[in-house]
Design a protein around this motif. Structure first.
Motif, PDB file in Angstrom:
ATOM      1  N   ILE A   1       0.988  -1.250   0.307  1.00 45.01           N
ATOM      2  CA  ILE A   1      -0.023  -0.718  -0.310  1.00 45.01           C
ATOM      3  C   ILE A   1       0.999   1.080   0.026  1.00 45.01           C
ATOM      4  CG2 ILE A   1      -1.673   1.798   1.488  1.00 45.01           C
ATOM      5  CD1 ILE A   1      -2.729  -1.241   2.116  1.00 45.01           C
ATOM      6  N   ALA A   2       2.212   0.972   1.011  1.00 47.34           N
ATOM      7  CA  ALA A   2       3.194   2.931   1.137  1.00 47.34           C
ATOM      8  C   ALA A   2       3.325   2.414  -0.572  1.00 47.34           C
ATOM      9  CB  ALA A   2       4.045   1.946   1.909  1.00 47.34           C
ATOM     10  N   VAL A   3       4.074   1.741  -0.818  1.00 44.96           N
ATOM     11  CA  VAL A   3       4.586   1.381  -2.422  1.00 44.96           C
ATOM     12  C   VAL A   3       3.897   2.299  -3.615  1.00 44.96           C
ATOM     13  CG1 VAL A   3       5.688   0.205  -3.919  1.00 44.96           C
ATOM     14  CG2 VAL A   3       6.133  -0.045  -1.933  1.00 44.96           C
ATOM     15  N   ILE A   4       2.653   1.924  -3.403  1.00 48.27           N
ATOM     16  CA  ILE A   4       1.484   2.212  -4.446  1.00 48.27           C
ATOM     17  C   ILE A   4       0.696   4.063  -4.033  1.00 48.27           C
ATOM     18  CG2 ILE A   4      -0.495   2.141  -5.410  1.00 48.27           C
ATOM     19  CD1 ILE A   4      -0.762  -0.774  -4.538  1.00 48.27           C
ATOM     20  N   GLU A   5       1.270   4.473  -3.045  1.00 45.89           N
ATOM     21  CA  GLU A   5       1.156   5.665  -2.142  1.00 45.89           C
ATOM     22  C   GLU A   5       1.934   6.053  -2.310  1.00 45.89           C
ATOM     23  OE1 GLU A   5      -1.219   8.065   1.773  1.00 45.89           O
ATOM     24  OE2 GLU A   5      -0.908   5.971   1.768  1.00 45.89           O
ATOM     25  N   GLY A   6       2.624   5.920  -2.272  1.00 47.72           N
ATOM     26  CA  GLY A   6       4.393   6.403  -2.847  1.00 47.72           C
ATOM     27  C   GLY A   6       3.890   7.177  -4.470  1.00 47.72           C
ATOM     28  N   PHE A   7       3.896   6.111  -5.054  1.00 41.59           N
ATOM     29  CA  PHE A   7       4.204   6.390  -6.910  1.00 41.59           C
ATOM     30  C   PHE A   7       3.178   6.846  -7.288  1.00 41.59           C
ATOM     31  CE2 PHE A   7       3.524   4.335 -10.696  1.00 41.59           C
ATOM     32  CZ  PHE A   7       5.086   4.651 -11.397  1.00 41.59           C
ATOM     33  N   ALA A   8       1.696   6.737  -6.776  1.00 44.24           N
ATOM     34  CA  ALA A   8       1.170   7.072  -7.289  1.00 44.24           C
ATOM     35  C   ALA A   8       1.153   9.065  -7.030  1.00 44.24           C
ATOM     36  CB  ALA A   8      -0.290   7.088  -6.374  1.00 44.24           C
ATOM     37  N   LEU A   9       1.719   9.046  -5.106  1.00 48.65           N
ATOM     38  CA  LEU A   9       1.585  10.633  -5.205  1.00 48.65           C
ATOM     39  C   LEU A   9       2.880  12.120  -5.504  1.00 48.65           C
ATOM     40  CD1 LEU A   9       0.821  10.371  -1.675  1.00 48.65           C
ATOM     41  CD2 LEU A   9      -0.833  11.428  -3.518  1.00 48.65           C
ATOM     42  N   TRP A  10       3.761  10.747  -5.953  1.00 43.11           N
ATOM     43  CA  TRP A  10       4.933  11.409  -6.548  1.00 43.11           C
ATOM     44  C   TRP A  10       5.393  10.804  -7.729  1.00 43.11           C
ATOM     45  CZ3 TRP A  10       7.205  16.004  -6.872  1.00 43.11           C
ATOM     46  CH2 TRP A  10       8.798  15.886  -6.925  1.00 43.11           C
ATOM     47  N   ASP A  11       5.912   9.446  -7.445  1.00 40.56           N
ATOM     48  CA  ASP A  11       7.700   8.903  -8.143  1.00 40.56           C
ATOM     49  C   ASP A  11       6.471   9.164  -9.952  1.00 40.56           C
ATOM     50  OD1 ASP A  11       9.205   8.295  -6.719  1.00 40.56           O
ATOM     51  OD2 ASP A  11       7.748   7.162  -5.623  1.00 40.56           O
ATOM     52  N   GLY A  12       5.192   8.713 -10.048  1.00 37.41           N
ATOM     53  CA  GLY A  12       5.007   8.235 -11.547  1.00 37.41           C
ATOM     54  C   GLY A  12       4.380  10.092 -11.628  1.00 37.41           C
ATOM     55  N   PRO A  13       3.871  10.710 -11.123  1.00 35.82           N
ATOM     56  CA  PRO A  13       3.308  12.075 -11.965  1.00 35.82           C
ATOM     57  C   PRO A  13       5.031  12.980 -12.511  1.00 35.82           C
ATOM     58  CG  PRO A  13       2.175  11.647  -9.496  1.00 35.82           C
ATOM     59  CD  PRO A  13       3.188  10.538  -9.306  1.00 35.82           C
ATOM     60  N   ALA A  14       5.966  12.623 -11.317  1.00 42.10           N
ATOM     61  CA  ALA A  14       6.966  13.642 -11.673  1.00 42.10           C
ATOM     62  C   ALA A  14       7.599  12.593 -12.820  1.00 42.10           C
ATOM     63  CB  ALA A  14       7.974  13.166  -9.942  1.00 42.10           C
ATOM     64  N   MET A  15       7.782  11.714 -13.244  1.00 39.50           N
ATOM     65  CA  MET A  15       8.430  11.127 -14.231  1.00 39.50           C
ATOM     66  C   MET A  15       7.554  11.575 -15.586  1.00 39.50           C
ATOM     67  SD  MET A  15       9.496   7.342 -13.066  1.00 39.50           S
ATOM     68  CE  MET A  15       8.331   6.703 -12.653  1.00 39.50           C
ATOM     69  N   VAL A  16       6.913  11.490 -15.176  1.00 33.67           N
ATOM     70  CA  VAL A  16       5.616  12.008 -16.246  1.00 33.67           C
ATOM     71  C   VAL A  16       5.943  13.377 -16.716  1.00 33.67           C
ATOM     72  CG1 VAL A  16       3.461  11.586 -17.680  1.00 33.67           C
ATOM     73  CG2 VAL A  16       4.248   9.199 -16.282  1.00 33.67           C
ATOM     74  N   LEU A  17       5.546  13.745 -15.926  1.00 36.51           N
ATOM     75  CA  LEU A  17       5.541  15.378 -15.876  1.00 36.51           C
ATOM     76  C   LEU A  17       6.081  15.889 -16.479  1.00 36.51           C
ATOM     77  CD1 LEU A  17       3.212  16.552 -13.206  1.00 36.51           C
ATOM     78  CD2 LEU A  17       2.155  16.396 -15.617  1.00 36.51           C
TER      79      LEU A  17
END
Length: 230
Positions: free
Chosen positions: A164-180
């Protein structure tokens, strides 16, 4: 935790916070340079200044991570402080990211689309400072802030809530940051290519003045193109 692991974590935290301290100094020097040269009179330089100040804030927050060196030995004392630090960490990251995106957006509209959106400055500031508040509050609601690796406080990962923490961390920062940031990099490349094309073929324009204006604009944009990258 054995003494060797504790020593490695402490050493890594000291190195990381030292680098953050150096970043603070560099950002501070850049801000002083902008003020001393009075470059803030133009909106593109003001946006770059906002990006530098947001980077300064992020680096300052990361530098404060040094206070959590003894967290594992005094977790009760640092518990609430760690939550506050985690909130500031995520908030400062998103403020920096938003200003970076707005600098890129403004430069792209000015350089590639020939649109000057100077009236959008209040929108840039409001969204970059207010929207991150909402994003940073999500882990507060889910009680996800806590100690992570290298003594830093962010979205907590343990054996019970690891996925859950990995998914939340990716959704709130890592994923959006990489895409944007990838989109911002592409936009900057397209903008510089369009501006360079106009300069190289400026003899095709109706007047030489128009071509010279593109050349002057390109020279102004070249230094600013580095800000979204940084």
């Amino acid at each position: 935790m054995n003494s060797t692991s504790g020593y490695i974590i402490s050493s890594a935290q000291i190195i990381f916070t030292s680098l953050s301290g150096i970043s603070c100094l560099l950002c501070l020097l850049a801000a002083i340079l902008v003020f001393s040269l009075k470059l803030y009179a133009k909106i593109v330089y003001r946006l770059a200044l906002y990006q530098v100040l947001s980077s300064l804030g992020f680096a300052m927050v990361e530098t404060l991570g040094i206070i959590f060196l003894n967290y594992r030995q005094s977790s009760v004392v640092y518990g609430d402080l760690c939550i506050a630090f985690g909130w500031l960490n995520l908030y400062s990251r998103w403020v920096k990211l938003f200003f970076t995106l707005w600098v890129t957006f403004h430069l792209f509209c000015f350089g590639a689309l020939q649109k000057n959106l100077k009236k959008m400055e209040p929108v840039y500031i409001a969204t970059s400072t207010l929207l991150p508040v909402l994003i940073a509050c999500v882990p507060l609601i889910t009680h996800s802030y806590g100690l992570v690796s290298v003594g830093a406080c962010y979205i907590h990962i343990d054996n019970d809530t690891q996925y859950i923490a990995v998914i939340e961390g990716f959704a709130l920062w890592d994923g959006p940051a990489m895409v944007l940031l990838s989109m911002a990099a592409v936009a900057m490349v397209v903008m510089m290519m369009k501006m360079s094309h106009r300069v190289c073929w400026r003899w095709r324009y109706e007047t030489l003045t128009t071509g010279d204006q593109y050349w002057k604009a390109l020279k102004q944009l070249l230094p600013l193109a580095a800000f979204p990258i940084l």
